[in-house]
Write an enzyme that holds these catalytic residues in place. Structure first.
Site, short mmCIF file in Angstrom:
data_model
loop_
_atom_site.label_atom_id
_atom_site.label_comp_id
_atom_site.label_asym_id
_atom_site.label_seq_id
_atom_site.Cartn_x
_atom_site.Cartn_y
_atom_site.Cartn_z
N GLU A 69 0.81 -1.22 0.00
CA GLU A 69 0.00 0.00 0.00
C GLU A 69 0.84 1.27 0.00
O GLU A 69 0.49 2.26 -0.66
CB GLU A 69 -0.95 0.02 1.20
CG GLU A 69 -2.08 -1.01 1.12
CD GLU A 69 -1.73 -2.35 1.73
OE1 GLU A 69 -0.53 -2.64 1.93
OE2 GLU A 69 -2.66 -3.13 2.01
N HIS A 138 -10.31 -3.08 11.98
CA HIS A 138 -11.11 -3.08 10.74
C HIS A 138 -12.33 -2.16 10.85
O HIS A 138 -13.31 -2.34 10.15
CB HIS A 138 -11.56 -4.50 10.38
CG HIS A 138 -10.50 -5.31 9.68
ND1 HIS A 138 -9.30 -5.60 10.25
CD2 HIS A 138 -10.46 -5.87 8.44
CE1 HIS A 138 -8.57 -6.32 9.41
NE2 HIS A 138 -9.25 -6.49 8.30
C1 LIG Z 1 -2.06 -4.12 5.14
C2 LIG Z 1 -3.23 -4.90 4.73
N1 LIG Z 1 -3.63 -4.85 3.45
C3 LIG Z 1 -4.70 -5.56 3.05
C4 LIG Z 1 -5.38 -6.35 3.93
C5 LIG Z 1 -6.56 -7.18 3.46
N2 LIG Z 1 -6.15 -8.58 3.47
C6 LIG Z 1 -6.44 -9.39 4.50
S1 LIG Z 1 -5.76 -10.89 4.34
C7 LIG Z 1 -5.08 -10.51 2.84
C8 LIG Z 1 -4.29 -11.52 2.08
C9 LIG Z 1 -3.05 -11.90 2.77
O1 LIG Z 1 -2.50 -13.00 2.14
P1 LIG Z 1 -1.32 -13.83 2.78
O2 LIG Z 1 -0.36 -12.91 3.47
O3 LIG Z 1 -0.76 -14.71 1.74
O4 LIG Z 1 -2.00 -14.69 3.94
P2 LIG Z 1 -3.19 -15.76 3.89
O5 LIG Z 1 -4.45 -15.00 4.10
O6 LIG Z 1 -3.12 -16.46 2.59
O7 LIG Z 1 -2.93 -16.64 5.05
C10 LIG Z 1 -5.39 -9.20 2.50
C11 LIG Z 1 -4.99 -8.55 1.25
C12 LIG Z 1 -4.95 -6.36 5.27
N3 LIG Z 1 -5.58 -7.06 6.21
N4 LIG Z 1 -3.87 -5.64 5.64
#
Ligand SMILES: Cc1ncc(C[n+]2csc(CCOP(=O)(O)OP(=O)(O)O)c2C)c(N)n1
Lengths: 358, 315
Positions: A69, A138
């Site tokens: 971001e 959130h």
């Molecule tokens: C800084 C931030 N950006 C976006 C989000 C929205 N978001 C929540 S989980 C996620 C995906 C994360 O993927 P990963 O790190 O691979 O973990 P997984 O959920 O697959 O365990 C996103 C984009 C967030 N929570 N925090």
């Protein structure tokens, strides 16, 4: 256009669909407009608000990003400096905290510090979460942080009509605009003209006329305030509800005019009150009316604590139609015993459609 | 930290799987009003890693944190009560599913803003090192988290100061619905990390024992002061990103991908290595534990309204 023809072009649209339509129309007329952000092109399409855009405009104009971001904010700023009009989308406003450096140190200041040689026509769309355990990270609505800084516009449309008009205004604006949405507003709809139109920033809208008290409500709190307005009718209080729509620029004159009639001002914010938008509005009104005009003022907003996940505590966190109505009553009748609205009506006023997880 | 016998490993795998399956059954009743990010199918990572740790090592997880929390020995009753939003929850109901914590059992608080826990884990490791403790910190995160600048900044700093931290990337190939190909120019994550002079290892076979071997070597190095280690463990998310269901009907991935992971399900594989009677008795005791945890959560009170303002500041 005849009034009949006008009516035909008005349909009921949901909040998210209104934003989608605005985005689609602006992208269609201006090739510089593009959408960027996490998950903007997946099948959930940011609660439907970017649905179909990638199919229509292609991945060059609907850019899915990695989780970066901070950098992507800078990238959007750079593209904006080069004459493009990015719309950077975040599914929760809390994630905007990763973008603060770029937004505050670069976007807000560029036009000024480079003496007008550069400008940043950037829209930053954010959704404020609420309930179903959104909790501490959130649910934050941080508009006052942006209001504090010169150079960023801040808008928080409370209904589908304003959402579309404000989105078009935001895209056409030559400044960074933080565009604040709220999760529960996605269940609301309104009459929305089909054709592109703008809702001008800096014009407070009177959403309900009244004589006894002025309630200025921000973002989703407009809906709660309108329900409170109905509740206080039971005790013959006529409340005027105002929606500033844009917080920067803020149309304080309309608010002042209303308060000078009602002599009472209650600001209901969808955020914490300390150093918040409500504080700014109260101070501006008092400054403008002067101390000779005795008016009563009050603020409501999030309880000054971190938002808890459990519904058992969260129900005390937000202003509700009932708590707003009770506060309005206190202000109008300070010497009468406290009053609470009819339980059945209060219950109806509370109905929420949102069911998690997201 | 967690029993490293075969029975212990099986018990932990099974406990996490069955607990999350029960969570997904309860979910439609709206008793759990919390966004649940299930680890079903990925449990072997948390279990494999924690099985090589000492009791007092620290575990740092994410919003997809049920597995790390349970594998590290976090209280099941308190986790269930937390999901129900009750006063006896591990965070008094204030955190919910995304913010599990159990400092008594060395589980650092989980965070729902991706990447935020990575530097925090590094800082915790800085403190344990400065205190002369031989505790290490294990920091779990997803592949998406490695895209945040803070990930690389944290790696650099941790390596610069040779801090006792083991980074574990659970690479399930997805960030919400975005496949890795849309987010990474190359998949050479371990090579990227190695440039920070950090030991790395990729575990691609989905095998808990391969993972344990890797983790053991890493942990040995970390304990003798050689600085951080990094493991990338490939995995597959069996359920939707958030919520209780499968999502193969959503069109962004194919159920066929799931098959090879189910065939290689580590819970089943480890279970098969056990004596049948032993396995059945473990299974039965897990069912009892889960029933007890649900009863505990149901019976627990709602938090008192005055808790709303408690703990904003430390006393
Ligand atoms: C800084 C931030 N950006 C976006 C989000 C929205 N978001 C929540 S989980 C996620 C995906 C994360 O993927 P990963 O790190 O691979 O973990 P997984 O959920 O697959 O365990 C996103 C984009 C967030 N929570 N925090």
């Amino acid at each position: 256009m005849s009034s009949q023809a006008k009516n035909i072009s008005n349909r009921i649209l949901l909040y998210g669909d209104a934003i989608l339509e605005a985005t689609d129309q602006e992208m269609s007329v201006d090739p510089n407009v593009f959408v960027i952000g996490l998950d903007v092109a997946d099948h959930k399409a940011i609660l439907g608000s970017t649905r179909g855009l990638v199919e229509k405009f292609g991945p060059e104009r609907v850019i899915t990003t990695p989780l970066s971001e901070d950098a992507i904010t800078g990238v959007a700023i750079g593209a904006a400096m080069a004459g493009m009009r990015p719309i950077h989308i975040h599914i929760r406003m809390d994630f905007l905290l990763l973008c603060m450096n770029q937004l505050i140190n670069m976007a807000a200041k560029a036009h000024y510090m480079y003496d007008g040689q550069l400008s940043v026509p950037l829209v930053v769309r954010v959704i404020v979460g609420r309930s179903w355990g959104q909790g501490a990270q959130h649910s934050q609505s941080l508009h006052s942080m942006f209001m504090h800084v010169p150079g960023v516009k801040v808008v928080a449309p409370s209904n589908a009509f304003d959402a579309k008009g404000c989105m078009i205004s935001a895209v056409r604006d030559n400044n960074p605009v933080v565009f604040i949405e709220q999760r529960h507003l996605y269940y609301t709809d309104a009459l929305v003209p089909k054709h592109p139109y703008t809702v001008e920033f800096g014009k407070t809208r009177t959403v309900g006329k009244g004589e006894d008290i002025t309630i200025v409500a921000i973002s989703a709190m407009v809906i709660e305030a309108m329900k409170a307005r109905e509740l206080v009718e039971e005790v013959s209080i006529s409340a005027e509800v105002l929606d500033p729509i844009s917080l920067v620029p803020l149309d304080i004159d309309t608010i002042v005019a209303s308060v000078s009639r009602t002599k009472r001002l209650l600001v209901v914010d969808n955020a914490w009150t300390i150093c918040g938008a409500g504080a700014e509005i109260l101070a501006s009104v008092v400054e403008s009316l002067g101390i000779k005009n005795s008016i009563q003022v009050s603020r409501m907003g999030f309880k000054h604590t971190t938002c808890p996940a459990t519904p058992a505590l969260e129900k005390y966190f937000y202003p509700t139609p009932v708590s707003i109505a009770a506060r309005a009553y206190e202000m109008v009748w300070p010497n009468k015993p406290a009053w609470a609205p009819d339980a059945v009506k209060a219950e109806m006023a509370h109905q929420l459609k949102f069911r998690g997880p997201f | 930290m967690q029993d490293e016998s075969l029975e212990g490993i099986y018990r932990s795998l099974r406990l996490i799987r069955r607990t999350e399956e029960e969570i997904s059954k309860i979910y439609p009743t709206d008793k759990i009003k919390s966004p649940v990010h299930l680890s079903i199918g990925q449990e072997f990572i948390a279990v494999g890693i924690t099985s090589v740790l000492n009791d007092d090592d620290i575990v740092s997880g994410t919003y997809r944190g049920h597995a790390a929390y349970m594998a590290a020995g976090g209280s099941l009753n308190k986790m269930m009560a937390e999901l129900f939003g009750k006063a006896d929850g591990c965070a008094g109901g204030k955190g919910g599913s995304m913010h599990l914590v159990d400092m008594e059992n060395h589980v650092l608080g989980c965070s729902a803003v991706v990447g935020t826990t990575i530097p925090v884990a590094v800082g915790y490791a800085l403190a344990t090192k400065n205190k002369g403790s031989d505790q290490i910190v294990v920091c779990f995160f997803g592949d998406g988290a490695t895209e945040e600048g803070v990930f690389f900044e944290s790696l650099n700093f941790a390596s610069l100061l040779k801090l006792p931290v083991l980074f574990v990337c659970e690479n399930n190939g997805l960030a919400i619905h975005a496949p890795i190909e849309s987010r990474w120019v190359t998949k050479a994550l371990c090579e990227r990390v190695e440039t920070f002079d950090i030991y790395t290892s990729q575990v691609a076979d989905g095998n808990i024992f391969t993972l344990r071997d890797s983790a053991n070597k890493m942990v040995e190095n970390i304990r003798v002061g050689k600085g951080p280690g990094f493991i990338e463990c490939m995995a597959y998310r069996w359920r939707e990103h958030v919520g209780p269901n499968e999502d193969f009907d959503q069109g962004y991935r194919d159920r066929a991908e799931l098959r090879k992971w189910v065939e290689n399900d580590q819970m089943e594989k480890v279970g098969e290595m056990l004596d049948e009677q032993m396995r059945l008795s473990i299974d039965a005791s897990i069912e009892d534990d889960i029933v007890a945890a649900i009863e505990y959560a149901e019976a627990s009170n709602w938090p008192d309204p005055n808790m709303l303002d408690k703990n904003v500041f430390a006393g």
